[in-house]
Design a protein around this motif. Structure first.
Motif, PDB file in Angstrom:
ATOM      1  N   ASP A   2       8.343   0.989  10.561  1.00  0.00           N
ATOM      2  CA  ASP A   2       8.113   2.026  11.566  1.00  0.00           C
ATOM      3  C   ASP A   2       7.800   3.368  10.914  1.00  0.00           C
ATOM      4  OD1 ASP A   2       8.511   0.265  13.631  1.00  0.00           O
ATOM      5  OD2 ASP A   2      10.548   0.919  14.074  1.00  0.00           O
ATOM      6  N   GLN A   3       8.561   3.710   9.884  1.00  0.00           N
ATOM      7  CA  GLN A   3       8.353   4.992   9.198  1.00  0.00           C
ATOM      8  C   GLN A   3       6.984   5.037   8.526  1.00  0.00           C
ATOM      9  OE1 GLN A   3       9.919   7.641   9.510  1.00  0.00           O
ATOM     10  NE2 GLN A   3      10.113   8.839   7.642  1.00  0.00           N
ATOM     11  N   PHE A   4       6.581   3.936   7.922  1.00  0.00           N
ATOM     12  CA  PHE A   4       5.270   3.895   7.285  1.00  0.00           C
ATOM     13  C   PHE A   4       4.165   4.132   8.313  1.00  0.00           C
ATOM     14  CE2 PHE A   4       1.361   1.716   6.177  1.00  0.00           C
ATOM     15  CZ  PHE A   4       1.082   2.276   4.938  1.00  0.00           C
ATOM     16  N   CYS A   5       4.256   3.473   9.459  1.00  0.00           N
ATOM     17  CA  CYS A   5       3.235   3.630  10.497  1.00  0.00           C
ATOM     18  C   CYS A   5       3.209   5.070  10.998  1.00  0.00           C
ATOM     19  CB  CYS A   5       3.501   2.653  11.640  1.00  0.00           C
ATOM     20  SG  CYS A   5       2.114   2.517  12.789  1.00  0.00           S
ATOM     21  N   ARG A   6       4.368   5.646  11.162  1.00  0.00           N
ATOM     22  CA  ARG A   6       4.441   7.045  11.600  1.00  0.00           C
ATOM     23  C   ARG A   6       3.781   7.960  10.576  1.00  0.00           C
ATOM     24  NH1 ARG A   6       9.846  10.383  13.392  1.00  0.00           N
ATOM     25  NH2 ARG A   6       8.763  11.647  14.910  1.00  0.00           N
ATOM     26  N   LEU A   7       4.103   7.782   9.301  1.00  0.00           N
ATOM     27  CA  LEU A   7       3.516   8.624   8.251  1.00  0.00           C
ATOM     28  C   LEU A   7       2.010   8.401   8.132  1.00  0.00           C
ATOM     29  CD1 LEU A   7       6.333   8.266   5.584  1.00  0.00           C
ATOM     30  CD2 LEU A   7       5.683  10.390   6.769  1.00  0.00           C
ATOM     31  N   TRP A   8       1.586   7.128   8.186  1.00  0.00           N
ATOM     32  CA  TRP A   8       0.151   6.834   8.075  1.00  0.00           C
ATOM     33  C   TRP A   8      -0.622   7.535   9.193  1.00  0.00           C
ATOM     34  CZ3 TRP A   8      -3.193   4.364   4.791  1.00  0.00           C
ATOM     35  CH2 TRP A   8      -4.493   4.171   5.288  1.00  0.00           C
ATOM     36  N   THR A   9      -0.137   7.416  10.448  1.00  0.00           N
ATOM     37  CA  THR A   9      -0.871   8.018  11.558  1.00  0.00           C
ATOM     38  C   THR A   9      -0.859   9.539  11.473  1.00  0.00           C
ATOM     39  OG1 THR A   9       1.063   7.821  13.030  1.00  0.00           O
ATOM     40  CG2 THR A   9      -0.593   6.045  13.125  1.00  0.00           C
ATOM     41  N   LEU A  10       0.216  10.125  10.982  1.00  0.00           N
ATOM     42  CA  LEU A  10       0.241  11.583  10.782  1.00  0.00           C
ATOM     43  C   LEU A  10      -0.789  12.006   9.742  1.00  0.00           C
ATOM     44  CD1 LEU A  10       4.082  12.172  10.854  1.00  0.00           C
ATOM     45  CD2 LEU A  10       2.428  13.309  12.369  1.00  0.00           C
ATOM     46  N   LYS A  11      -0.873  11.259   8.650  1.00  0.00           N
ATOM     47  CA  LYS A  11      -1.829  11.589   7.598  1.00  0.00           C
ATOM     48  C   LYS A  11      -3.264  11.441   8.097  1.00  0.00           C
ATOM     49  CE  LYS A  11       1.394  10.167   3.991  1.00  0.00           C
ATOM     50  NZ  LYS A  11       1.365  11.121   2.891  1.00  0.00           N
ATOM     51  N   GLU A  12      -3.524  10.350   8.804  1.00  0.00           N
ATOM     52  CA  GLU A  12      -4.888  10.151   9.282  1.00  0.00           C
ATOM     53  C   GLU A  12      -5.255  11.179  10.344  1.00  0.00           C
ATOM     54  OE1 GLU A  12      -8.045   6.742  10.585  1.00  0.00           O
ATOM     55  OE2 GLU A  12      -6.203   6.169   9.569  1.00  0.00           O
ATOM     56  N   VAL A  42       0.784  -1.239   0.000  1.00  0.00           N
ATOM     57  CA  VAL A  42       0.000   0.000   0.000  1.00  0.00           C
ATOM     58  C   VAL A  42       0.817   1.291   0.000  1.00  0.00           C
ATOM     59  CG1 VAL A  42      -1.924  -1.148   1.157  1.00  0.00           C
ATOM     60  CG2 VAL A  42      -0.285   0.148   2.515  1.00  0.00           C
ATOM     61  N   ALA A  43       2.102   1.234   0.304  1.00  0.00           N
ATOM     62  CA  ALA A  43       2.892   2.459   0.436  1.00  0.00           C
ATOM     63  C   ALA A  43       2.804   3.336  -0.807  1.00  0.00           C
ATOM     64  CB  ALA A  43       4.351   2.120   0.746  1.00  0.00           C
ATOM     65  N   HIS A  44       2.887   2.741  -1.989  1.00  0.00           N
ATOM     66  CA  HIS A  44       2.878   3.546  -3.225  1.00  0.00           C
ATOM     67  C   HIS A  44       1.537   4.252  -3.457  1.00  0.00           C
ATOM     68  CE1 HIS A  44       1.071  -0.242  -4.519  1.00  0.00           C
ATOM     69  NE2 HIS A  44       0.529   0.436  -5.507  1.00  0.00           N
ATOM     70  N   ARG A  45       0.466   3.795  -2.782  1.00  0.00           N
ATOM     71  CA  ARG A  45      -0.840   4.431  -2.960  1.00  0.00           C
ATOM     72  C   ARG A  45      -1.087   5.574  -1.976  1.00  0.00           C
ATOM     73  NH1 ARG A  45      -2.954  -1.142  -3.136  1.00  0.00           N
ATOM     74  NH2 ARG A  45      -4.052  -0.680  -1.210  1.00  0.00           N
TER      75      ARG A  45
END
Length: 198
Positions: A114-124, A91-94
């Protein structure tokens, strides 16, 4: 609703009422009423009526609950269990911007997750503060980090304050407030409150 979901819902709303009373101490937690008045389901305070436009947002996931409350500013919070590397690859590319993807390519698999989870939670958290939730394409909101690993919007919009941290070894939480230079205060759920809301 499954039992675990009911418990998470009840815990999130109990914590929200306590967070609101931390912002407005003269109001007992039992007096707060929340309703989903936002068209996208974001909870809003429906009672009691105050002079301030008090705001609240909540999130829950497997065994964890998080809440943010402010006296006047739009706010959002998201807590998530860390994703596995296969899901990140799918899902990262989407959901990530081109710059975010490029930065993640240089990381080892554990750090990438870890970075993906951090970015996802910031976006949400940000889209929840905006009141749009998942209707806003996540790849249109990008983040980077300063030398101390503090989160900030990649467009350097100074009207936002962010905070992001591990809530447990398995969970990550991020908060977004649509106001500059917010001093965040973090409270943990007390054992007394846990006992009253099993």
């Amino acid at each position: 609703m499954p039992t675990e979901a009911r418990r998470a819902f009840a815990a999130a709303h109990a914590l929200a009422r306590h967070a609101l009373s931390w912002c407005a101490p003269r109001i007992d937690p039992s007096e707060w009423r929340l309703s989903a008045r936002n068209p996208h389901g974001r909870p809003e305070v429906s009672a009691p009526r105050l002079d301030a436009d008090i705001r609240v947002n909540l999130s829950h996931t497997d065994g964890m609950v998080a809440v943010v409350a402010t006296l006047t500013d739009a706010c959002g919070i998201d807590i998530e269990r860390r994703a596995d590397s296969a899901m990140v690859s799918r899902v990262a590319h989407r959901v990530l911007s081109a710059t975010e993807l490029a930065t993640m390519r240089d990381l080892d698999p554990a750090a990438r997750t870890d970075q993906f989870c951090r970015l996802w939670t910031l976006k949400e958290a940000t889209t929840k503060a905006l009141g749009t939730g998942l209707r806003t394409p996540f790849d249109t909101i990008a983040f980077d980090f300063d030398d101390d690993r503090n989160a900030r919007r990649a467009d350097n919009d100074p009207s936002w304050s962010m905070r992001s941290w591990p809530a447990s070894p398995e969970h990550h939480v991020s908060v977004a407030v649509h106001a500059p230079k917010v001093d965040f205060v973090v409270h943990s759920l007390s054992e007394e409150l846990r006992a009253r809301n099993p």
